[in-house]
Design a protein around this motif. Structure first.
Motif, short mmCIF file in Angstrom:
data_model
loop_
_atom_site.label_atom_id
_atom_site.label_comp_id
_atom_site.label_asym_id
_atom_site.label_seq_id
_atom_site.Cartn_x
_atom_site.Cartn_y
_atom_site.Cartn_z
N ILE A 153 0.59 -1.06 -0.02
CA ILE A 153 0.00 -0.02 0.09
C ILE A 153 1.18 1.16 -0.06
N ASP A 154 0.69 1.87 -0.89
CA ASP A 154 1.45 3.28 -1.64
C ASP A 154 0.94 4.28 -2.45
N PRO A 155 1.48 5.29 -1.97
CA PRO A 155 0.58 6.61 -2.70
C PRO A 155 0.96 6.53 -4.04
N ASP A 156 0.32 6.58 -4.82
CA ASP A 156 0.55 6.84 -6.50
C ASP A 156 0.78 8.44 -6.87
N MET A 157 1.99 7.94 -7.33
CA MET A 157 2.52 9.18 -8.20
C MET A 157 1.64 9.73 -9.33
N ALA A 158 1.06 8.93 -10.39
CA ALA A 158 1.00 9.09 -11.29
C ALA A 158 -0.85 9.22 -11.35
N ASN A 159 -1.70 8.97 -10.61
CA ASN A 159 -3.01 9.19 -10.01
C ASN A 159 -2.43 10.02 -8.66
N ASN A 160 -1.71 11.52 -9.15
CA ASN A 160 -2.45 11.94 -7.55
C ASN A 160 -1.89 11.81 -5.56
N ASP A 161 -1.27 11.08 -6.14
CA ASP A 161 -1.24 10.27 -5.00
C ASP A 161 -1.69 9.68 -4.27
N THR A 162 -2.89 9.80 -4.69
CA THR A 162 -4.36 8.85 -4.01
C THR A 162 -3.85 7.04 -3.54
N ILE A 163 -4.03 7.00 -2.59
CA ILE A 163 -3.11 5.89 -1.54
C ILE A 163 -4.00 4.61 -2.49
N THR A 164 -3.16 3.71 -3.04
CA THR A 164 -3.35 2.33 -3.54
C THR A 164 -2.89 1.54 -3.44
N VAL A 165 -3.29 0.80 -3.83
CA VAL A 165 -3.02 -0.88 -2.52
C VAL A 165 -1.95 -1.94 -4.82
N PHE A 166 -1.20 -1.55 -4.27
CA PHE A 166 -0.72 -2.56 -5.59
C PHE A 166 -0.45 -3.78 -5.32
N ILE A 167 -0.30 -4.51 -6.37
CA ILE A 167 0.55 -5.76 -7.22
C ILE A 167 1.72 -5.69 -7.46
N ASN A 168 2.44 -5.82 -6.70
CA ASN A 168 4.27 -6.12 -7.48
C ASN A 168 4.50 -6.88 -7.88
N TYR A 169 4.36 -7.63 -9.54
CA TYR A 169 5.18 -8.94 -9.50
C TYR A 169 6.60 -8.37 -10.36
N LYS A 170 7.28 -9.60 -10.38
CA LYS A 170 8.91 -9.30 -10.79
C LYS A 170 8.19 -10.33 -12.16
N ILE A 171 9.64 -9.69 -13.45
CA ILE A 171 9.52 -10.39 -14.23
C ILE A 171 10.66 -10.93 -14.73
N PHE A 172 10.34 -12.21 -15.09
CA PHE A 172 11.71 -12.74 -15.44
C PHE A 172 12.17 -12.75 -17.09
N ASP A 173 13.24 -13.21 -17.66
CA ASP A 173 13.34 -13.52 -19.08
C ASP A 173 13.17 -14.86 -18.57
N TYR A 174 13.42 -15.99 -20.26
CA TYR A 174 13.46 -16.93 -20.18
C TYR A 174 14.88 -17.87 -19.77
N ASN A 175 15.23 -17.23 -19.50
CA ASN A 175 16.75 -17.79 -18.41
C ASN A 175 17.10 -17.62 -17.92
N GLY A 176 15.15 -16.60 -16.91
CA GLY A 176 15.59 -16.86 -15.35
C GLY A 176 16.36 -15.21 -14.61
N ASN A 177 16.35 -14.64 -15.95
CA ASN A 177 17.24 -13.12 -15.59
C ASN A 177 15.90 -11.98 -14.67
N PHE A 178 16.36 -11.87 -14.10
CA PHE A 178 15.27 -10.23 -13.47
C PHE A 178 15.56 -9.15 -14.44
N LEU A 179 13.74 -8.83 -14.99
CA LEU A 179 13.68 -8.03 -16.16
C LEU A 179 13.70 -6.61 -15.79
N GLY A 180 12.66 -6.47 -14.37
CA GLY A 180 12.01 -5.46 -13.87
C GLY A 180 10.60 -5.78 -13.11
N ALA A 181 10.18 -4.91 -12.74
CA ALA A 181 8.49 -5.60 -12.03
C ALA A 181 7.86 -4.61 -12.57
#
Length: 326
Positions: A153-181
């Motif tokens: 739960i964090d403020p969302d900068m893209a929506n005037n700091d509205t308190i938001t429930v984020f689901i943050n998910y990791k992304i990996f490439d086809y070899n299992g290397n971290f690409l981002g979230a």
């Protein structure tokens, strides 16, 4: 002669009244305490655990959909290929995030690249994340964590700091290397409405707590000043035990009221579900029944004593008449 008969008569009526009052009082109180004990046992053994199971199932159903959406984004071959190819066309990722936002009616959708540190969202590039900026700490936490996702739960900068429930998910490439979230954000107001709906339907106090004891989501009747269960009077002494046990049932005292509590760990959300029921609410009908019983007992006692008084008077009159005749 009449005065000589008044004392025994008064004594008889007083004894009869006392016996009736004590008898009815004992029966009413014994019935009340037996019923109260039965209700407590029912709450602890079946009522609250069953309600907790129903709420658990509904929360999973309502909150697992956003988790599933974020999971699909993290495993989307288009998104992976776009990142691996060098993030060349920003309009493509913008359109992708916008379509997901519209389709699933979310507050926000996002992707943060580990290579460029650019924060993309449905309107384009928002910013670059920085490890020294407090608002970007979440990304570096997600990068280091072992699970594939988190609910935060964090403020969302893209929506005037509205308190938001984020689901943050990791992304990996086809070899299992971290690409981002990547992931989505839901307005906390909609989650609170959902929790309030559960609370109203099941007449329980409901809140979700993370492993540190922070109260992340709750219904409207929950005290807003309490941010962590370690601050909660009645729970602070047993908070650590609750946060280290997958399932628990107990009762505690809060504001001089007995509260029954059922807790369980929800692995899909990585949080604990707390479902409470105050005993006073359940006992209101029982207290009303006790009061009604006492009123009925008082009426019956008055009626019986009146009949007894009339009968004794009539008997004494007949006795006096017979004695006069003799």
């Amino acid at each position: 002669m009449e005065k000589q008969h008044k004392k025994p008569r008064r004594k008889l009526i007083a004894i009869l009244s006392l016996l009736l009052i004590i008898g009815f009082l004992i029966i009413s109180l014994v019935s009340y305490y037996v019923s109260r004990g039965s209700l407590r046992s029912q709450i602890e053994s079946s009522g609250l655990p069953l309600t907790s199971d129903y709420i658990y199932s509904e929360i999973k159903q309502d909150l697992l959909q956003p988790i599933y959406i974020s999971s699909c984004m993290a495993n989307d071959t288009f998104l992976k290929d776009w990142i691996i190819s060098g993030e060349k066309d920003v309009s493509k990722i913008t359109k992708y995030l916008k379509e997901i936002k519209i389709k699933f009616n979310t507050l926000t959708t996002f992707f943060v690249s580990d290579k460029t540190l650019i924060y993309y969202q449905s309107h384009g590039i928002l910013k670059k994340v920085n490890p020294d900026e407090e608002r970007d700490i979440w990304y570096y936490r997600v990068k280091k964590m072992k699970p594939d996702y988190e609910i935060n739960i964090d403020p969302d900068m893209a929506n005037n700091d509205t308190i938001t429930v984020f689901i943050n998910y990791k992304i990996f490439d086809y070899n299992g290397n971290f690409l981002g979230a990547t992931g989505i954000g839901l307005a906390i107001k909609s989650i609170s409405v959902m929790m309030e709906d559960y609370s109203r339907r099941y007449n329980r106090n409901i809140y979700l707590v993370n492993k540190q004891g922070d109260v992340l989501l709750h219904n409207l009747s929950f005290p807003n000043e309490i941010k962590n269960i370690h601050e909660f009077a009645g729970l602070k002494l047993i908070a650590d035990n609750l946060l280290n046990t997958a399932k628990n049932s107990l009762k505690y005292v809060y504001n001089r009221k007995i509260v029954h509590l059922n807790t369980r760990f929800v692995p899909e959300l990585n949080m604990y579900l707390f479902v409470e029921q105050t005993e006073s609410g359940v006992l209101e009908n029982l207290n009303s029944a006790l009061l009604l019983n006492l009123i009925i007992c008082a009426i019956i006692t008055a009626f019986v004593v009146s009949l007894a008084l009339i009968s004794v008077r009539n008997y004494q009159k007949i006795t006096l008449k017979q004695q006069a005749e003799i």
